[in-house]
Design a protein around this motif. Sequence first.
Motif, PDB file in Angstrom:
ATOM      1  N   LEU A   1     102.217  14.784 119.917  1.00 37.14           N
ATOM      2  CA  LEU A   1     102.177  13.594 120.771  1.00 37.14           C
ATOM      3  C   LEU A   1     103.466  12.785 120.635  1.00 37.14           C
ATOM      4  CD1 LEU A   1      98.514  12.336 120.323  1.00 37.14           C
ATOM      5  CD2 LEU A   1      99.535  13.272 122.389  1.00 37.14           C
ATOM      6  N   ALA A   2     103.948  12.659 119.413  1.00 37.33           N
ATOM      7  CA  ALA A   2     105.189  11.919 119.195  1.00 37.33           C
ATOM      8  C   ALA A   2     106.353  12.597 119.915  1.00 37.33           C
ATOM      9  CB  ALA A   2     105.478  11.819 117.703  1.00 37.33           C
ATOM     10  N   GLY A   3     106.391  13.938 119.852  1.00 34.25           N
ATOM     11  CA  GLY A   3     107.437  14.681 120.563  1.00 34.25           C
ATOM     12  C   GLY A   3     107.338  14.511 122.062  1.00 34.25           C
ATOM     13  N   SER A   4     106.074  14.543 122.555  1.00 30.15           N
ATOM     14  CA  SER A   4     105.854  14.375 124.002  1.00 30.15           C
ATOM     15  C   SER A   4     106.305  12.988 124.445  1.00 30.15           C
ATOM     16  CB  SER A   4     104.377  14.571 124.335  1.00 30.15           C
ATOM     17  OG  SER A   4     103.962  15.870 123.991  1.00 30.15           O
ATOM     18  N   ARG A   5     105.965  11.975 123.666  1.00 33.18           N
ATOM     19  CA  ARG A   5     106.366  10.612 124.022  1.00 33.18           C
ATOM     20  C   ARG A   5     107.889  10.492 124.080  1.00 33.18           C
ATOM     21  NH1 ARG A   5     102.752   9.118 119.715  1.00 33.18           N
ATOM     22  NH2 ARG A   5     100.643   8.776 120.499  1.00 33.18           N
ATOM     23  N   GLU A   6     108.552  11.083 123.080  1.00 36.60           N
ATOM     24  CA  GLU A   6     110.004  11.003 123.035  1.00 36.60           C
ATOM     25  C   GLU A   6     110.636  11.701 124.233  1.00 36.60           C
ATOM     26  OE1 GLU A   6     113.333   9.445 121.561  1.00 36.60           O
ATOM     27  OE2 GLU A   6     111.325   9.142 120.727  1.00 36.60           O
ATOM     28  N   GLU A   7     110.065  12.877 124.549  1.00 36.80           N
ATOM     29  CA  GLU A   7     110.580  13.642 125.688  1.00 36.80           C
ATOM     30  C   GLU A   7     110.364  12.868 126.985  1.00 36.80           C
ATOM     31  OE1 GLU A   7     112.646  16.614 127.443  1.00 36.80           O
ATOM     32  OE2 GLU A   7     112.289  16.338 125.302  1.00 36.80           O
ATOM     33  N   ALA A   8     109.157  12.242 127.094  1.00 37.16           N
ATOM     34  CA  ALA A   8     108.852  11.466 128.294  1.00 37.16           C
ATOM     35  C   ALA A   8     109.814  10.295 128.451  1.00 37.16           C
ATOM     36  CB  ALA A   8     107.417  10.963 128.242  1.00 37.16           C
ATOM     37  N   LYS A   9     110.119   9.646 127.337  1.00 32.51           N
ATOM     38  CA  LYS A   9     111.052   8.522 127.388  1.00 32.51           C
ATOM     39  C   LYS A   9     112.422   8.973 127.898  1.00 32.51           C
ATOM     40  CE  LYS A   9     108.960   5.705 123.746  1.00 32.51           C
ATOM     41  NZ  LYS A   9     109.130   5.179 122.371  1.00 32.51           N
ATOM     42  N   LYS A  10     112.862  10.158 127.415  1.00 34.82           N
ATOM     43  CA  LYS A  10     114.155  10.675 127.847  1.00 34.82           C
ATOM     44  C   LYS A  10     114.158  10.945 129.350  1.00 34.82           C
ATOM     45  CE  LYS A  10     115.384  12.788 123.418  1.00 34.82           C
ATOM     46  NZ  LYS A  10     115.607  14.061 122.683  1.00 34.82           N
ATOM     47  N   ILE A  11     113.028  11.540 129.837  1.00 34.99           N
ATOM     48  CA  ILE A  11     112.924  11.860 131.264  1.00 34.99           C
ATOM     49  C   ILE A  11     112.961  10.581 132.101  1.00 34.99           C
ATOM     50  CG2 ILE A  11     111.381  12.792 133.029  1.00 34.99           C
ATOM     51  CD1 ILE A  11     110.435  14.819 130.888  1.00 34.99           C
ATOM     52  N   VAL A  12     112.190   9.592 131.660  1.00 34.81           N
ATOM     53  CA  VAL A  12     112.146   8.324 132.382  1.00 34.81           C
ATOM     54  C   VAL A  12     113.523   7.667 132.398  1.00 34.81           C
ATOM     55  CG1 VAL A  12     111.212   5.981 132.317  1.00 34.81           C
ATOM     56  CG2 VAL A  12     109.704   7.914 131.968  1.00 34.81           C
TER      57      VAL A  12
END
Length: 792
Positions: free
Chosen positions: A567-578
């Motif tokens: 989940l932490a990795g997904s959040r970080e990846e999502a932040k980068k995409i945004v």
Amino acid sequence: MINTKTLNKLQFFDILNDVGKFCVSSIARQKMSAIYPAKDFEEAERLIAETKQGFDLFQYETSFDLSVDDVSETCALARVGSCLSMKQLLQVMRALRTARYLQTALFADYGIDISLLQAKAYALYNDKQLEDDIDFAIISDEEMNDKASDDLFAIRKRIKGINADIKQKLQSYTKNSEISKYLQDTIVTMRGDRYVIPVKQEFKSFVSGIVHDQSATGATLFVEPMAIVQLNNSLREAMLEERAEIQRILQAFTDRISPVAEQIAIAVDTVSDIDVIFAKVKYAIENKCTLPLLNNKGIIDIKKARHPLLDKRKVVPVSVKLGKDYDVIVITGPNTGGKTVTLKTIGLMCAMAMAGLFVPCSEDSSVSFFEDILCDIGDEQSIEQNLSTFSGHICNLRDILNICKAGHLVLIDEVGAGTEPNEGSALALAITEFLRKSGAKCVLTTHYGALKEYSLTTERVENASMEFDLQTLAPTYRLIMGVPGSSNAIAIASKLGLRNDVIEYAKNNVSEEKIAFERVLQHADDIRKEYETKLAELGEEYKQLQAEKEKTAKLNGSLQNEREKLLAGSREEAKKIVAKAKEEAQAIVGELKGILSKDVVADKDLFQARNLAKRLDAIQIDQPEEEDEIVFTGDKVVFDKLKAGDTVYSQKLGVQVTVVEIRGKNRIKVRCGGINTEVSADDLYYSVVEQNRSKKRSFGHSQPKTQINTRNLSNEINVIGKTVDDAIMTVDEFIDSAVMAGLKQIWVIHGMGTGRLRAGLHEHFRHHPNVAEFRLGTYGEGESGVTVVTLK
């Protein structure tokens, strides 16, 4: 107070002898050998508490210096001014040093309760200056430092000079060829503190001097030459001065010790007391003893007790309960089955605890303080008093029955034995009934069947037996509570090789009632063994289930950790995409503004703008929102088990909360987000499952309305058209609700207008306690018409 005879029978003093081996000083060993169980319950509690504190302390520190000499006589001499010797002064010095080291060690902060030991440490008198002065001045039992005083240093320096002069003059004699021929040997020796030379008997007239001695044969005379007589006299005077100065120094030390001699003696006595306590601790550690739970209600509940004098690798532990459900235990079973050892073990456990000793039992074993322990164990035959074995037992029982009462423990081995069986059985019954009514707690052993039946039918009397293996025809030494045992005399006799015809004849002469009773006992024992077997199986299954439970818990923990990492990795990846999408959108908007800012917009510019707009429309990404907890609640919390830091579910607030402080059942302070509030215990439930769900946020050409569905609370508020004051009031209420719901970010829609509303809100946000930071919206967030607020 328990009498010495009883303690000898229980082998209590043998235990003390073993404990005494752990004492450091001889004083402590003497004290240990003279210990008796406490006379009252308060003293017993204090003794066991001292040992417990010592045991706790040994988990942190074990290197205590407890070596002291017995200085009681030395201190007595000092008190009356009698000059102490160098040896005695060194003993005092060591006592002062030990007391100082021990006091420092006991007053160190270990984070545990050792108040009883520290109370003793206050009596540890020490005087470091006196200690250091003695240590400097006295080198050994018979030698004093040259620098013990200036006068002593000067005297010894003078003595060395005189010695050198004497040796120089004597060497002139031994090296002079005219004189050396009259000497028996060319050596210099001493007679009576005076230097002399060995002169041959026949030449004594050739060497002028004083004869001090002669050899055994008379062939040699030891002559002090006249030339060194004065030097020898000077040496003698200097040595007398040295002796006087040494005596003066010793007396000076004695005078310093005299006023505090009593305190030094008390300090040494205290060191030995602590040595005794620590010896108890070392014995407990060495023999795997545990802290007994001491009571004064006559309740004994010892679990897996081992007789401490038997080999702990071979002894079979026993478990006994007495005093709660029953007051009398009647133990039956075969000879050499362990009945007497069990009796002694029960009495010994109580006596040891009453003397402040840990006991060799499992943890949580209970023993009682008894005013007295009365016992009749062993053969009391006495030729001197013309007593038979039976008469000896009866005399013991007479004394016991005359004094036994509530608060006493009575231990009787083979009650009523040693006489005709019928009369012995009747006597045993009468004695047991008297003891039951006396209020004393009693443990008896017997072979009489009548006592077994009595135990089965009489209130507060319990049967117990020493287990016997009929397959091997050997005792197991296990004590079985609640079941009477058989003596198995015929079976044992058969195993030991008694003739078969005698065995058969004996079996035929056993009464039918006896046979029937033994069958019942055997059937009961078979049922017990079957029950124990099944209980053991269930115990093994329970252990396996516990192991599986622990394994599952560890696996769940690992999975949860992995889930959190993902989940932490997904959040970080999502932040980068945004962030990338926002950056791209802002770049496109910048190009569009550049095109639209031209004075003349050509067709190709419009075509480019349309392409840019399409690219802007195409930017749409999915971003996991802040996770919304789905909480499944379990039972209501148990108030008595609730503690600060627990995470529970509040039905009133509809969210999980953390307990901050418990002020009462109806006043439990909890934290939800950044807000503290009070709830009652009835409102709280255990949270048994937590899951997460994600939401999508879209960014496009139109203004988004982003919802963070935390308990259905929107993350945006519209205050367009309100005055500054009204808007601030409305936004404050919204921020409080957002903090309570755990929101991290909100959008305040105030519009562009004149900018007064925006400026007023921004000024308010700068000083708001729950606002971490704020900014104007970016493209897709409403730009300058929206303020994005990050909450603390």
